[in-house]
Write a protein that holds these residues in place. Sequence first.
Motif, PDB file in Angstrom:
ATOM      1  N   TRP A  38       0.791  -1.190   0.221  1.00  0.00           N
ATOM      2  CA  TRP A  38       0.035   0.167  -0.043  1.00  0.00           C
ATOM      3  C   TRP A  38       0.798   1.221   0.016  1.00  0.00           C
ATOM      4  O   TRP A  38       1.714   1.314   0.680  1.00  0.00           O
ATOM      5  CB  TRP A  38      -0.968   0.092   1.143  1.00  0.00           C
ATOM      6  CG  TRP A  38      -1.878  -1.126   1.233  1.00  0.00           C
ATOM      7  CD1 TRP A  38      -1.873  -2.326   1.887  1.00  0.00           C
ATOM      8  CD2 TRP A  38      -3.216  -0.731   0.857  1.00  0.00           C
ATOM      9  NE1 TRP A  38      -2.846  -3.133   1.392  1.00  0.00           N
ATOM     10  CE2 TRP A  38      -4.020  -2.238   0.856  1.00  0.00           C
ATOM     11  CE3 TRP A  38      -3.943  -0.093   0.035  1.00  0.00           C
ATOM     12  CZ2 TRP A  38      -5.247  -2.455   0.299  1.00  0.00           C
ATOM     13  CZ3 TRP A  38      -5.248  -0.217  -0.586  1.00  0.00           C
ATOM     14  CH2 TRP A  38      -5.706  -1.474  -0.467  1.00  0.00           C
ATOM     15  N   TYR A  39       0.574   2.234  -0.937  1.00  0.00           N
ATOM     16  CA  TYR A  39       0.958   3.648  -0.760  1.00  0.00           C
ATOM     17  C   TYR A  39      -0.172   4.443  -0.521  1.00  0.00           C
ATOM     18  O   TYR A  39      -1.356   4.053  -0.314  1.00  0.00           O
ATOM     19  CB  TYR A  39       1.416   3.915  -2.110  1.00  0.00           C
ATOM     20  CG  TYR A  39       3.037   3.467  -2.580  1.00  0.00           C
ATOM     21  CD1 TYR A  39       3.007   1.956  -2.710  1.00  0.00           C
ATOM     22  CD2 TYR A  39       3.782   4.253  -2.658  1.00  0.00           C
ATOM     23  CE1 TYR A  39       4.518   1.532  -2.967  1.00  0.00           C
ATOM     24  CE2 TYR A  39       5.357   3.779  -3.066  1.00  0.00           C
ATOM     25  CZ  TYR A  39       5.310   2.459  -3.227  1.00  0.00           C
ATOM     26  OH  TYR A  39       6.527   2.156  -3.425  1.00  0.00           O
ATOM     27  N   LEU A  49       5.100   5.466   0.310  1.00  0.00           N
ATOM     28  CA  LEU A  49       4.968   4.087   0.699  1.00  0.00           C
ATOM     29  C   LEU A  49       4.539   3.922   2.182  1.00  0.00           C
ATOM     30  O   LEU A  49       5.038   4.531   3.142  1.00  0.00           O
ATOM     31  CB  LEU A  49       6.524   3.505   0.627  1.00  0.00           C
ATOM     32  CG  LEU A  49       6.514   2.076   0.939  1.00  0.00           C
ATOM     33  CD1 LEU A  49       7.543   1.272   0.023  1.00  0.00           C
ATOM     34  CD2 LEU A  49       6.934   1.643   2.370  1.00  0.00           C
ATOM     35  N   VAL A  50       3.773   2.971   2.457  1.00  0.00           N
ATOM     36  CA  VAL A  50       3.227   2.729   3.610  1.00  0.00           C
ATOM     37  C   VAL A  50       3.447   1.424   4.295  1.00  0.00           C
ATOM     38  O   VAL A  50       4.034   1.233   5.214  1.00  0.00           O
ATOM     39  CB  VAL A  50       1.642   2.491   3.835  1.00  0.00           C
ATOM     40  CG1 VAL A  50       1.015   2.301   5.169  1.00  0.00           C
ATOM     41  CG2 VAL A  50       1.041   3.957   3.276  1.00  0.00           C
ATOM     42  N   ALA A  51       3.355   0.190   3.439  1.00  0.00           N
ATOM     43  CA  ALA A  51       4.072  -1.094   3.823  1.00  0.00           C
ATOM     44  C   ALA A  51       3.924  -1.821   2.468  1.00  0.00           C
ATOM     45  O   ALA A  51       2.870  -1.791   1.561  1.00  0.00           O
ATOM     46  CB  ALA A  51       3.021  -1.590   4.839  1.00  0.00           C
ATOM     47  N   ALA A  62       6.792   2.276   6.321  1.00  0.00           N
ATOM     48  CA  ALA A  62       7.222   3.540   6.688  1.00  0.00           C
ATOM     49  C   ALA A  62       7.636   3.783   8.260  1.00  0.00           C
ATOM     50  O   ALA A  62       6.791   3.153   8.789  1.00  0.00           O
ATOM     51  CB  ALA A  62       6.111   4.291   6.357  1.00  0.00           C
ATOM     52  N   ASP A  63       8.460   4.707   8.357  1.00  0.00           N
ATOM     53  CA  ASP A  63       8.831   4.678   9.852  1.00  0.00           C
ATOM     54  C   ASP A  63       7.652   5.366  10.368  1.00  0.00           C
ATOM     55  O   ASP A  63       7.585   5.063  11.839  1.00  0.00           O
ATOM     56  CB  ASP A  63       9.976   5.914  10.122  1.00  0.00           C
ATOM     57  CG  ASP A  63      11.206   5.279   9.616  1.00  0.00           C
ATOM     58  OD1 ASP A  63      11.953   5.939   9.319  1.00  0.00           O
ATOM     59  OD2 ASP A  63      11.352   4.028   9.472  1.00  0.00           O
ATOM     60  N   TRP A 107      -0.663   0.706  -9.720  1.00  0.00           N
ATOM     61  CA  TRP A 107      -1.500   0.928  -8.488  1.00  0.00           C
ATOM     62  C   TRP A 107      -3.032   0.813  -8.422  1.00  0.00           C
ATOM     63  O   TRP A 107      -3.433   1.153  -9.863  1.00  0.00           O
ATOM     64  CB  TRP A 107      -0.886   2.524  -7.872  1.00  0.00           C
ATOM     65  CG  TRP A 107       0.365   2.563  -7.484  1.00  0.00           C
ATOM     66  CD1 TRP A 107       0.558   2.582  -6.147  1.00  0.00           C
ATOM     67  CD2 TRP A 107       1.555   2.988  -7.973  1.00  0.00           C
ATOM     68  NE1 TRP A 107       1.931   2.751  -5.847  1.00  0.00           N
ATOM     69  CE2 TRP A 107       2.574   3.041  -7.043  1.00  0.00           C
ATOM     70  CE3 TRP A 107       1.618   2.955  -9.415  1.00  0.00           C
ATOM     71  CZ2 TRP A 107       3.851   3.243  -7.467  1.00  0.00           C
ATOM     72  CZ3 TRP A 107       3.195   3.300  -9.722  1.00  0.00           C
ATOM     73  CH2 TRP A 107       4.143   3.196  -8.782  1.00  0.00           C
ATOM     74  N   GLY A 108      -3.559   0.710  -7.913  1.00  0.00           N
ATOM     75  CA  GLY A 108      -5.135   0.809  -7.681  1.00  0.00           C
ATOM     76  C   GLY A 108      -5.560   2.037  -7.531  1.00  0.00           C
ATOM     77  O   GLY A 108      -4.905   3.101  -7.237  1.00  0.00           O
TER      78      GLY A 108
END
Length: 117
Positions: A38-39, A49-51, A62-63, A107-108
Amino acid sequence: QVQFVESGGGLVQPGGSLTLSCTVSEFISSSELYAMGWYRQTPEKQHELVAVIYSLGPIIYADSVKGRFTISRGNTNNTVILQMHDLKAEDTAVYCCYFRQSRVDTWGQGRLVTVSS
């Protein structure tokens, strides 16, 4: 062309939890190299970026979400689930499913997550 089926998201109060799910149309064999995750997008940050989970095992977060978000595979290789806990206002964004195969990134359309009291 890769087709995405994204679900989840919505409105939640700070400290709450939500789950996002994404399934891609592509068949993924157990030996294939790929990445899914996922972004998120906001007017201030584009495509953050998320994961992301990789077929060889590594997971990147992401931190800002470490310790709060967990990404995992679903029952099949072409599904990923993002569990989000202790959500904060700054997590508000459109979350887009990400898929990489044969060195092509797609990406969706995304799911809106709004964290607000």
